[in-house]
Design a protein around this motif. Structure first.
Motif, PDB file in Angstrom:
ATOM      1  N   ASN A 196       0.846  -1.183   0.000  1.00 11.96           N
ATOM      2  CA  ASN A 196       0.000   0.000   0.000  1.00 11.96           C
ATOM      3  C   ASN A 196       0.890   1.245   0.000  1.00 11.96           C
ATOM      4  N   PRO A 197       0.553   2.298  -0.755  1.00 13.38           N
ATOM      5  CA  PRO A 197       1.400   3.502  -0.797  1.00 13.38           C
ATOM      6  C   PRO A 197       1.157   4.472   0.353  1.00 13.38           C
ATOM      7  N   GLU A 198       0.307   4.116   1.304  1.00 10.23           N
ATOM      8  CA  GLU A 198      -0.018   5.014   2.416  1.00 10.23           C
ATOM      9  C   GLU A 198       1.089   4.932   3.469  1.00 10.23           C
ATOM     10  N   THR A 199       2.304   5.362   3.113  1.00 10.69           N
ATOM     11  CA  THR A 199       3.456   5.260   4.018  1.00 10.69           C
ATOM     12  C   THR A 199       4.124   6.620   4.194  1.00 10.69           C
ATOM     13  N   GLU A 200       4.896   6.721   5.258  1.00 12.48           N
ATOM     14  CA  GLU A 200       5.743   7.901   5.453  1.00 12.48           C
ATOM     15  C   GLU A 200       7.094   7.446   5.985  1.00 12.48           C
ATOM     16  N   PHE A 201       8.115   8.265   5.740  1.00 10.69           N
ATOM     17  CA  PHE A 201       9.466   7.940   6.177  1.00 10.69           C
ATOM     18  C   PHE A 201       9.629   8.144   7.676  1.00 10.69           C
ATOM     19  N   ASP A 212       6.703   3.677   7.437  1.00  7.15           N
ATOM     20  CA  ASP A 212       5.636   3.502   8.421  1.00  7.15           C
ATOM     21  C   ASP A 212       4.304   3.489   7.679  1.00  7.15           C
ATOM     22  N   CYS A 213       3.675   2.318   7.591  1.00  8.21           N
ATOM     23  CA  CYS A 213       2.451   2.158   6.806  1.00  8.21           C
ATOM     24  C   CYS A 213       1.226   2.495   7.648  1.00  8.21           C
ATOM     25  N   LYS A 214       0.445   3.456   7.166  1.00  9.65           N
ATOM     26  CA  LYS A 214      -0.772   3.848   7.862  1.00  9.65           C
ATOM     27  C   LYS A 214      -1.937   2.918   7.545  1.00  9.65           C
ATOM     28  N   ALA A 215      -1.751   2.015   6.579  1.00  9.75           N
ATOM     29  CA  ALA A 215      -2.820   1.087   6.207  1.00  9.75           C
ATOM     30  C   ALA A 215      -2.791  -0.182   7.047  1.00  9.75           C
ATOM     31  N   ASP A 240      -3.904  13.125   6.779  1.00  8.99           N
ATOM     32  CA  ASP A 240      -3.652  14.257   7.660  1.00  8.99           C
ATOM     33  C   ASP A 240      -3.257  15.503   6.875  1.00  8.99           C
ATOM     34  N   ARG A 241      -2.477  15.297   5.798  1.00  9.12           N
ATOM     35  CA  ARG A 241      -2.038  16.433   5.010  1.00  9.12           C
ATOM     36  C   ARG A 241      -3.228  17.100   4.324  1.00  9.12           C
ATOM     37  N   ALA A 242      -4.147  16.268   3.792  1.00  8.24           N
ATOM     38  CA  ALA A 242      -5.328  16.815   3.140  1.00  8.24           C
ATOM     39  C   ALA A 242      -6.184  17.603   4.125  1.00  8.24           C
ATOM     40  N   LYS A 243      -6.262  17.089   5.358  1.00  5.49           N
ATOM     41  CA  LYS A 243      -7.052  17.783   6.375  1.00  5.49           C
ATOM     42  C   LYS A 243      -6.444  19.138   6.699  1.00  5.49           C
ATOM     43  N   LEU A 244      -5.091  19.176   6.830  1.00 10.09           N
ATOM     44  CA  LEU A 244      -4.413  20.423   7.137  1.00 10.09           C
ATOM     45  C   LEU A 244      -4.617  21.435   6.019  1.00 10.09           C
TER      46      LEU A 244
END
Length: 427
Positions: free
Chosen positions: A105-110, A120-123, A160-164
């Motif tokens: 899944n591409p829902e990750t961050e470094f 770090d996978c948010k999925a 979170d970025r979209a919400k901000l």
């Protein structure tokens, strides 16, 4: 701008993670020839990675010099490089530095920790390690995003970025701006002149009943026996096996009433796949009969579910949606009935249909809504509140905002029509 799946090996048109296709331009000649990647920031934002990481990766893969901090936002690679070659390199970047190694899944961050780079996978919640042997890993370790609002936003999850961003623009959870407050003052143009004949749900019901009688006469079965759904484990497994794996759907729904899954296929996946297969066999979605669609929903036991409308909105139309709505109106009105929840689910599906794979249709949103309204598929009471606030329920918040802003001419028309009625009543 054309979009592609972030994982291009996934052919599913309803795959929720999209990015713009890379746009590049070759400039100069001789030793001064170079390639400018025009939309790199947008692509990088879709991947939740800094553009400098992507352009540097291109440099390592292609053996070319790059600029990782352009002041004029011109992201340049020395030499002439075709867009398809860059897209292939981007696929490699995504596989190595974006996709979760566990769930893909591409829902990750470094997360940089103890000299390691973790995804770090948010999925799925897993943390998997990036290969430090790649040259880009060294670049990342030396150029970890520093503090500050911009860097913080880059490291956020997409949600979170979209919400901000929405909070910064005042369009969501705020009161200082709404989709109705754009610069558009134009009334609705070319709304089919209000002369489209309304579809008849009574006629559609009559078709279903007559079809059922034909089945009864042929097979000697009662209606109850024919329309009953065999929900045994063996029957469900058999139906699932008939579905081609490469056509599995990942449609966007709300979290309630998931319909259950058997062998990885929810009933909504099965409906979407069946309609898609029928469209291919018959030469187009417009040739798939409404009665057959309704019978399939009944077979799956979801003809009265609101999520069924979300599926149908995404798959029973194509670029000719405005002309197709009147033909589908009878079925849609029968399935929606008087339920506001079903209307909202249908509008959510329309929002995803035009926002995720058919962005050329966003400009036609007023006409689409007008046609649905004239056909009594949607009502003023549901549509007006829907248009007042962007939502991330079916698409990302930025796309939702675009769809609702595009809907402004129709929403304005509704308000003016209501005002005219009130003035007429006063007289």
């Amino acid at each position: 701008m054309a979009t592609v799946n972030i994982r291009r090996d996934v052919a599913d048109p309803f795959y929720r993670y999209k990015m713009e296709r890379l746009q590049s331009k070759i400039e100069g000649k001789g030793n001064g020839i170079k390639t400018v990647v025009a939309n790199l920031p947008s692509v990088a934002q879709s991947l939740a990675r800094p553009p400098s990481y992507v352009i540097k990766f291109f440099g390592f893969e292609l053996g070319a010099q790059t600029n990782t901090n352009p002041k004029d936002d011109r992201w340049i690679i020395n030499g002439a490089h075709q867009a398809d070659k860059l897209q292939e390199s981007l696929d490699t970047f995504i596989n190595k530095f974006v996709l979760c190694k566990d769930c893909k899944n591409p829902e990750t961050e470094f997360v940089v920790k103890d000299g390691r780079i973790l995804l770090d996978c948010k999925a799925c919640g897993q943390r998997t390690a990036v290969d430090l042997r790649h040259k880009l890993s060294g670049f990342i370790l030396k150029n970890e995003p520093k503090g500050g609002k911009k860097a913080k936003k880059e490291k956020m999850s997409r949600r979170d970025r979209a919400k901000l961003e929405a909070q910064e623009n005042g369009s969501v959870n705020g009161t200082d701006r709404s989709p109705h407050e754009s610069n558009s003052d134009k009334d609705v143009e070319e709304e089919d002149d209000g002369e489209i004949a309304a579809g008849s749900d009574d006629e559609f019901t009559k078709q279903i009943q007559e079809d059922a009688k034909t089945i009864d006469a042929t097979n000697g079965a009662t209606k109850e026996e024919k329309w009953a759904v065999d929900t045994s484990a063996e029957a469900v497994a058999a139906r699932a096996k008939e579905l081609p794996t490469d056509l599995k759907r990942s449609l966007a729904f709300d979290e309630e009433d998931d319909g259950g899954e058997e062998n990885g296929f929810s009933v909504y996946d099965q409906l979407g796949t069946w309609i898609d297969t029928q469209a291919k066999e018959k030469g187009g979605i417009g040739k798939v009969d409404d009665v057959d669609i309704y019978k399939k929903t009944a077979e799956l036991g979801i003809e009265s579910k609101h999520k069924t409308l979300t599926v149908l909105a995404q798959i029973i139309f194509d670029e000719n949606i405005v002309a197709q709505i009147p033909k589908r109106a009878g079925m849609l009105k029968k399935m929606i009935g008087d339920s506001e929840k079903h209307q909202k689910a249908f509008l959510g599906g329309i929002e995803r249909f035009v926002g995720s794979g058919n962005k050329d249709l966003i400009s036609k949103v007023p006409t689409i809504l007008m046609t649905l309204y004239q056909e009594d598929v949607i009502t003023e009471e549901v549509t007006k509140p829907w248009g007042t606030k962007a939502s991330k329920k079916y698409v990302d918040i930025a796309t939702s905002r675009k769809v609702r802003q595009a809907a402004e001419p129709f929403l304005k028309w509704l308000e003016e029509a209501e005002s005219d009625e009130e003035e007429s009543d006063d007289e």
